[in-house]
Design a protein around this motif. Structure first.
Motif, mmCIF file in Angstrom:
data_model
loop_
_atom_site.group_PDB
_atom_site.id
_atom_site.type_symbol
_atom_site.label_atom_id
_atom_site.label_comp_id
_atom_site.label_asym_id
_atom_site.label_seq_id
_atom_site.Cartn_x
_atom_site.Cartn_y
_atom_site.Cartn_z
ATOM 1 N N ALA A 130 0.835 -1.204 0.000
ATOM 2 C CA ALA A 130 0.000 0.000 0.000
ATOM 3 C C ALA A 130 0.871 1.256 0.000
ATOM 4 O O ALA A 130 1.824 1.361 0.784
ATOM 5 C CB ALA A 130 -0.929 0.003 1.215
ATOM 6 N N TRP B 112 -3.748 1.126 -3.599
ATOM 7 C CA TRP B 112 -3.832 -0.236 -3.053
ATOM 8 C C TRP B 112 -5.175 -0.809 -3.485
ATOM 9 O O TRP B 112 -6.226 -0.256 -3.166
ATOM 10 C CB TRP B 112 -3.726 -0.229 -1.525
ATOM 11 C CG TRP B 112 -3.710 -1.602 -0.938
ATOM 12 C CD1 TRP B 112 -2.714 -2.528 -1.043
ATOM 13 C CD2 TRP B 112 -4.757 -2.220 -0.175
ATOM 14 N NE1 TRP B 112 -3.066 -3.682 -0.378
ATOM 15 C CE2 TRP B 112 -4.318 -3.521 0.161
ATOM 16 C CE3 TRP B 112 -6.005 -1.792 0.260
ATOM 17 C CZ2 TRP B 112 -5.101 -4.402 0.900
ATOM 18 C CZ3 TRP B 112 -6.784 -2.670 0.997
ATOM 19 C CH2 TRP B 112 -6.326 -3.957 1.317
ATOM 20 N N LEU C 170 -5.778 0.034 6.657
ATOM 21 C CA LEU C 170 -5.399 -1.289 6.157
ATOM 22 C C LEU C 170 -5.768 -2.400 7.136
ATOM 23 O O LEU C 170 -6.201 -3.481 6.724
ATOM 24 C CB LEU C 170 -3.903 -1.314 5.858
ATOM 25 C CG LEU C 170 -3.441 -0.366 4.735
ATOM 26 C CD1 LEU C 170 -1.928 -0.308 4.675
ATOM 27 C CD2 LEU C 170 -4.020 -0.803 3.394
#
Length: 214
Positions: A92, A117, A168
């Motif tokens: 990412a 991402w 994330l």
């Protein structure tokens, strides 16, 4: 305005500039310095890291496709300074276009984000990216730390690293995939999602060490 008040203001602005130059010196080596009196603003473990901090020209800034809000709000003046930061964790990559007004630190920096991402995400196509920008730009007073708040720049950048961690770690992972998750959830979140837009819990709560929604 009295001469004494004027002298105090000048002393504050000079101190602000000195602190800013020290922070720039660290950022050029991809180090985000967090002073001991500001540690409480962040969780103990932050995985995402600043990997690049560079100056960019005004003409290059206005050509970026994810900074339209700043231009439309007439906040991209020629008198400002412009930077590009890159924050990464694994695959990412989070780009942050940064505007530094000459009135810093009375006027906070402006961050516009682009996350690469599983596709490209900006504030125009992802509500959570818009929320991350709000955490840095609107809630900046939480990041000033103890007065006089000269560490705002690096605190905002450290907040970006924390925000990418939360983004994330709260993503839905495919449990059918073998092996360890790329972004294991280690932070305590009171609730992972809220509402139909599945907003993430970006607000950090000290001293509980947890994250919640605003």
């Amino acid at each position: 305005m009295s001469s004494l008040t004027t002298m105090k203001l000048l002393k504050t602005r000079v101190q602000s500039r000195l602190a800013l130059h020290k922070q720039f010196a660290s950022l050029e080596y991809s180090i985000v310095p967090v002073t001991s009196d500001c540690h409480y603003l962040f969780p103990a473990k932050v995985v995402s890291r600043l990997v690049k901090w560079v100056t960019i020209a005004h003409v290059d800034y206005v050509e970026l496709h994810f900074i339209k809000d700043t231009v439309e709000a007439e906040l991209a003046a020629h008198t400002n300074l412009y930077y590009m930061a890159l924050v990464e964790w694994g695959t990412a990559k989070l780009q942050a276009a940064v505007v530094l007004n000459p009135g810093y630190s009375f006027i906070p920096l402006i961050f516009q984000l682009c996350l690469n991402w599983k596709g490209e995400k900006t504030n125009s196509n992802a509500d959570n990216i818009r929320a991350m920008e709000s955490e840095a730009n609107v809630c900046y007073k939480e990041l000033c730390g103890p007065r006089p708040g000269h560490q705002l720049l690096t605190n905002q950048l450290q907040r970006l690293c924390v925000l990418l961690d939360v983004y994330l770690e709260t993503e839905i992972h495919d449990d059918s995939m073998e092996g360890p998750k790329e972004f294991p959830q280690e932070k305590t979140c009171l609730r992972l999602f809220r509402g139909p837009s599945r907003m993430k819990p970006f607000k950090y709560n000290h001293p509980q060490g947890s994250f919640s929604h605003r």
